[in-house]
Design an enzyme around this catalytic site. Structure first.
Site, PDB file in Angstrom:
ATOM      1  N   ASP A 238       5.978 -26.180   1.951  1.00  0.00           N
ATOM      2  CA  ASP A 238       6.075 -26.150   3.412  1.00  0.00           C
ATOM      3  C   ASP A 238       5.930 -27.576   3.943  1.00  0.00           C
ATOM      4  O   ASP A 238       5.066 -28.345   3.479  1.00  0.00           O
ATOM      5  CB  ASP A 238       4.983 -25.259   3.999  1.00  0.00           C
ATOM      6  CG  ASP A 238       5.223 -24.963   5.460  1.00  0.00           C
ATOM      7  OD1 ASP A 238       5.960 -24.010   5.761  1.00  0.00           O
ATOM      8  OD2 ASP A 238       4.682 -25.697   6.313  1.00  0.00           O
ATOM      9  N   ILE A 239       6.793 -27.936   4.901  1.00  0.00           N
ATOM     10  CA  ILE A 239       6.719 -29.278   5.499  1.00  0.00           C
ATOM     11  C   ILE A 239       5.539 -29.321   6.458  1.00  0.00           C
ATOM     12  O   ILE A 239       5.404 -28.468   7.346  1.00  0.00           O
ATOM     13  CB  ILE A 239       8.022 -29.618   6.236  1.00  0.00           C
ATOM     14  CG1 ILE A 239       9.207 -29.578   5.260  1.00  0.00           C
ATOM     15  CG2 ILE A 239       7.933 -30.986   6.899  1.00  0.00           C
ATOM     16  CD1 ILE A 239      10.553 -29.796   5.920  1.00  0.00           C
TER      17      ILE A 239
ATOM     18  N   GLU B 211      10.745 -24.082   7.849  1.00  0.00           N
ATOM     19  CA  GLU B 211      10.500 -25.302   7.077  1.00  0.00           C
ATOM     20  C   GLU B 211       9.910 -25.006   5.707  1.00  0.00           C
ATOM     21  O   GLU B 211       9.339 -25.878   5.052  1.00  0.00           O
ATOM     22  CB  GLU B 211       9.561 -26.229   7.857  1.00  0.00           C
ATOM     23  CG  GLU B 211       8.115 -25.756   8.010  1.00  0.00           C
ATOM     24  CD  GLU B 211       7.891 -24.821   9.201  1.00  0.00           C
ATOM     25  OE1 GLU B 211       6.727 -24.695   9.622  1.00  0.00           O
ATOM     26  OE2 GLU B 211       8.869 -24.219   9.700  1.00  0.00           O
TER      27      GLU B 211
END
Length: 351
Positions: free
Chosen positions: A226-227, A269
């Site tokens: 996950d960003i 994301e």
């Protein structure tokens, strides 16, 4: 064309042994010296010579090989006709090269071959008294008519064949185009348009397959990425910049995983990886190298700032189900976020 030349050699050999058999075992009204010199040896050497020349032209000047091939066939036909004129139907041998030329689908070659047979027939009729003695007025007209009809029939076959080939090529091109379009549509339905990674649905298809293989003893590892602070990026710099960041993260992932691995944009994301054919330590190090490379890359769209990711990773075990494995890795991912971000957390770290 090599097949034609092989056929010529076969015809020459067959004619040689047929003549020899006829002389030895049938009532052949000629002397042995005349037979061996004028009927057997000299004609055979002549036919072998023209065939050898045609063979040589095929290898040395291939563009002329069609013409040399059928010229040789015409000379062989003339020799066989001359030696066997007592067989009235033997003159029909000269029709065979015309029909044989149709397999090349070239009208010019067929007309050349037809003209060659007419010239050969004229030469034999003019200068071969033995040939002319067996040829009546009706035979002369009939053979010329057969030449003309055979040429037109062969031409019709070529034209029809060309039309058929054109139709087949058109159908094949349409089929290929349809196949390409279906392939593109299938690929689009399986991949995420922005990142070119597999999409959510495709990931679950591969995930199910991975579980099937794992039940047979094939190890795999599941990682979720996950960003970090992605909402802030979108709010501060806009969704267009956010899309650029997503594409850049996807690029790094694609470049680092092996062809055996599966990478998907799971949603928003978040990315999901299925890693195969490696130990857990290798899989963990791979995800950590992806994390490090992304963290070290500056983005001009973010005014030179870096982006970081958090990840969780766990290996499949026989005690895991599809849901439990995914939930456990998802929990590891959010533990990485809660404990500082920009890190990879694995189940091994809790053992």
């Amino acid at each position: 064309m090599r097949g034609f030349i092989f056929t010529y050699w076969t015809v020459i050999a067959g004619h040689f042994f047929a003549q020899l058999f006829s002389f030895l075992f049938l009532d052949y009204k000629t002397s042995a010296p005349f037979f061996y010199s004028h009927i057997l040896i000299f004609p055979t050497l002549l036919m072998c010579s023209v065939t050898a020349v045609a063979h040589l032209v095929l290898y040395r000047a291939e563009r002329y090989s069609f013409y040399s091939l059928f010229a040789a066939g015409t000379i062989i036909a003339m020799v066989i006709i001359h030696l066997n004129m007592d067989i009235h139907i033997i003159a029909a041998v000269m029709l065979l090269p015309i029909f044989a030329s149709t397999i090349f689908y070239r009208l010019s070659l067929t007309w050349f071959t037809s003209l060659l047979q007419i010239v050969a027939f004229g030469c034999m009729y003019q200068w071969d008294h033995w040939f002319r003695s067996f040829m009546g007025s009706f035979d002369l007209v009939a053979i010329i008519l057969f030449f003309a009809l055979s040429t037109f029939a062969a031409s019709a076959v070529i034209v029809s064949g060309r039309d058929l080939v054109h139709d087949l090529e058109s159908a094949m091109r349409s089929q290929q185009q349809l196949l390409v379009e279906n392939t593109v549509m299938s690929l689009r339905s399986k991949t995420d348009a922005l990142t070119s990674l597999y999409n959510h649905m495709s990931f679950h298809e591969f995930y199910d397959k991975a579980l099937e293989f794992a039940d047979r003893g094939a190890l795999f590892h599941l990682a979720l990425i996950d960003i970090d602070n992605f909402k802030t990026i979108n709010d501060t710099f806009g969704h267009r910049v956010g899309d650029t960041v997503l594409s850049e993260v996807a690029r790094v992932i694609k470049e680092r995983i092996s062809p055996a691995d599966i990478a998907a944009r799971y949603g928003g994301e978040e990315f999901a990886l299925l890693l195969f054919e490696q130990t857990f330590e290798d899989a963990y190090n791979l995800v950590d190298r992806i994390r490090a490379e992304i963290a070290e890359t500056g983005h001009a769209e973010l005014q030179g700032r870096n982006v970081t990711i958090s990840a969780g990773i766990k290996s499949y075990s026989s005690a895991s189900s599809k849901e439990s494995l995914f939930e456990r890795v998802d929990a590891l991912l959010y533990e990485a976020k809660r404990t500082g971000k920009n890190k990879v957390v694995s189940a091994m770290q809790h053992v």
